[in-house]
Design a protein around this motif. Structure first.
Motif, short mmCIF file in Angstrom:
data_model
loop_
_atom_site.label_atom_id
_atom_site.label_comp_id
_atom_site.label_asym_id
_atom_site.label_seq_id
_atom_site.Cartn_x
_atom_site.Cartn_y
_atom_site.Cartn_z
N GLU A 100 49.21 50.83 -56.99
CA GLU A 100 48.87 50.59 -58.29
C GLU A 100 49.31 50.90 -58.96
O GLU A 100 49.63 49.81 -59.96
CB GLU A 100 47.71 51.32 -58.66
N PHE A 101 50.39 51.20 -59.31
CA PHE A 101 51.72 52.04 -59.45
C PHE A 101 52.93 51.85 -59.70
O PHE A 101 53.16 51.50 -58.41
CB PHE A 101 51.70 53.46 -60.77
N ALA A 102 53.67 51.62 -60.27
CA ALA A 102 55.66 51.48 -59.78
C ALA A 102 55.88 52.00 -60.85
O ALA A 102 55.79 52.00 -62.47
CB ALA A 102 55.37 49.47 -59.35
N LEU A 103 57.26 52.11 -60.52
CA LEU A 103 59.23 52.06 -61.44
C LEU A 103 59.71 51.19 -60.32
O LEU A 103 60.17 50.77 -59.21
CB LEU A 103 59.29 53.72 -60.46
N VAL A 104 60.30 50.54 -61.99
CA VAL A 104 61.02 49.27 -61.49
C VAL A 104 62.75 49.77 -62.10
O VAL A 104 62.56 50.22 -63.25
CB VAL A 104 60.48 47.73 -62.12
N THR A 105 63.10 49.44 -61.35
CA THR A 105 64.50 49.46 -61.93
C THR A 105 65.17 48.34 -61.27
O THR A 105 65.14 46.94 -60.12
CB THR A 105 65.21 50.30 -61.98
N GLY A 106 66.62 47.82 -61.91
CA GLY A 106 67.49 46.91 -60.61
C GLY A 106 68.70 46.99 -61.97
O GLY A 106 69.32 47.19 -62.60
N ILE A 107 69.10 44.69 -61.62
CA ILE A 107 70.52 44.49 -62.75
C ILE A 107 70.10 43.08 -62.85
O ILE A 107 69.38 42.33 -62.94
CB ILE A 107 71.25 44.56 -61.97
N GLY A 108 70.28 42.73 -64.45
CA GLY A 108 70.07 41.19 -64.74
C GLY A 108 70.93 41.70 -65.74
O GLY A 108 71.92 41.77 -66.69
N PHE A 109 70.87 40.40 -66.53
CA PHE A 109 72.03 39.51 -67.26
C PHE A 109 71.12 38.60 -68.61
O PHE A 109 69.79 38.21 -68.11
CB PHE A 109 72.86 38.48 -66.71
N VAL A 110 71.26 38.72 -69.68
CA VAL A 110 70.96 38.37 -71.40
C VAL A 110 72.02 37.47 -71.94
O VAL A 110 72.90 38.40 -72.26
CB VAL A 110 70.55 39.36 -71.66
N TYR A 111 72.26 36.36 -71.97
CA TYR A 111 72.68 35.20 -73.18
C TYR A 111 72.45 35.13 -74.28
O TYR A 111 70.68 34.58 -74.49
CB TYR A 111 72.74 34.34 -72.47
N ARG A 112 72.26 35.86 -75.55
CA ARG A 112 72.17 35.63 -76.36
C ARG A 112 73.01 34.59 -77.35
O ARG A 112 74.25 34.94 -77.72
CB ARG A 112 71.51 36.87 -77.39
N ASP A 113 72.11 33.72 -78.52
CA ASP A 113 72.41 33.25 -79.90
C ASP A 113 71.71 33.19 -80.50
O ASP A 113 70.63 32.45 -80.44
CB ASP A 113 72.64 31.61 -78.69
N TYR A 114 72.89 33.54 -82.64
CA TYR A 114 72.04 33.56 -83.10
C TYR A 114 72.67 32.67 -84.25
O TYR A 114 73.62 32.56 -84.07
CB TYR A 114 72.25 34.90 -84.06
N ALA A 115 71.99 31.43 -84.65
CA ALA A 115 72.22 30.22 -84.95
C ALA A 115 72.20 30.71 -86.58
O ALA A 115 71.02 30.98 -86.77
CB ALA A 115 71.12 29.51 -84.80
N LEU A 116 73.22 30.20 -87.17
CA LEU A 116 73.70 31.08 -88.28
C LEU A 116 73.88 29.66 -89.55
O LEU A 116 73.69 29.02 -88.57
CB LEU A 116 75.03 31.38 -88.70
#
Length: 294
Positions: free
Chosen positions: A143-159
């Protein structure tokens, strides 16, 4: 004659003794889903044992002893450790399907908003793309869990196209020009992410489809993956080295069903290092789709 009488008395005594013993002790074992339930009912106590099957054998998870004077209950927390990759799970045998599947490994996209900022930007043209290839989790009592791992995020803020970036005395500033000077003007950033999430899948949840999770995301970036991209005369120009943050912490919350979730993420820090550029916080909302690799 005496022999027949003795035999009859002995046979009757055996029948009566067996009947009395059957009334004193009654054992019942039955199966429910992946659990084995054993009930032993005697004249002075009732004993209940519940075991749950794992990949090898039944593992005890509960035992209760009840009498007219007292009751004793003990619980054993069942755990399951998982490592999932895009090529399949590293742990577990072929054909095993754990009841609880955690949610990190997948991909998604959303909108990114600048909060507490006076920079002129395009909120619904600013976004992020997420890729999480590796997931490590530990589940408890299905029913419960602890989660970790590896990830990547690409952000683009349009000015806005009339904002010109300048670096004066080591500090990034943006100046408004009378007219647009760029057909594209954006701040982009790539960060490596390591989450620490707590996930809950309620028991009455349509076979582990409904889930809620939340926690923190620890991320790392550098000047090499932080850029200012502009387009002039159909040519993209990239500028780097403007002192973006190297470490960051996001607060994440999500609610999902099956392999899809809605997420909200708050970042209390600007993408620039302290006193190296405009200060603002960030809020992202979007959709995640999780891989089903087992």
């Amino acid at each position: 004659m005496k022999t027949r009488k003795s035999t009859f008395i002995t046979f009757a005594f055996v029948l009566i003794s067996a009947n009395l013993f059957a009334q004193e002790v009654a054992d019942t074992t039955f199966h429910f889903r992946n659990k084995n339930i054993f009930v032993k009912d005697s004249l002075d106590e009732v004993r209940i044992k519940v075991s749950q099957i794992d990949s090898i054998d039944y593992v005890p998870v509960y035992e209760g002893i009840f009498t007219s004077e007292r009751s004793l209950e003990t619980y054993t927390v069942g755990t399951d450790f998982n490592i999932n990759t895009p090529f399949g799970p590293l742990l577990g045998k072929d054909g095993e399907k754990p009841g609880m599947r955690t949610h990190w490994q997948g991909m998604g996209a959303g909108f990114s908003f600048m909060i507490n900022s006076d920079l002129a930007y395009k909120p619904f043209s600013s976004g992020e793309i997420i890729l999480n290839p590796l997931e490590i989790s530990t589940t408890f009592i299905d029913e419960f869990a602890l989660v970790t791992g590896i990830g990547f995020v690409y952000r683009d803020y349009a000015l806005k196209g009339n904002l010109k970036m300048e670096k004066v005395d080591g500090v990034i500033t943006f100046q408004k020009m009378p007219t647009d000077i760029y057909s594209r003007n954006s701040l982009t950033q790539i960060e490596f992410i390591a989450p620490l999430l707590f996930e809950w899948q309620p028991k009455l949840n349509y076979k582990h489809r409904l889930f809620l999770s939340g926690g923190v995301l620890f991320s790392y970036g550098s000047d090499r993956v932080g850029m200012h991209i502009t387009r002039e005369k159909d040519e993209d120009l990239m500028g780097r080295g403007f002192d973006v943050r190297t470490h960051n912490v996001d607060i994440l919350g999500q609610i999902g069903f099956s392999s899809v979730s809605l997420y909200a993420k708050y970042t209390p820090y600007s993408i620039f290092q302290p006193q190296k550029g405009p200060k603002f916080t960030q809020l992202s909302v979007g959709l995640m789709v999780y891989f089903k690799n087992y």
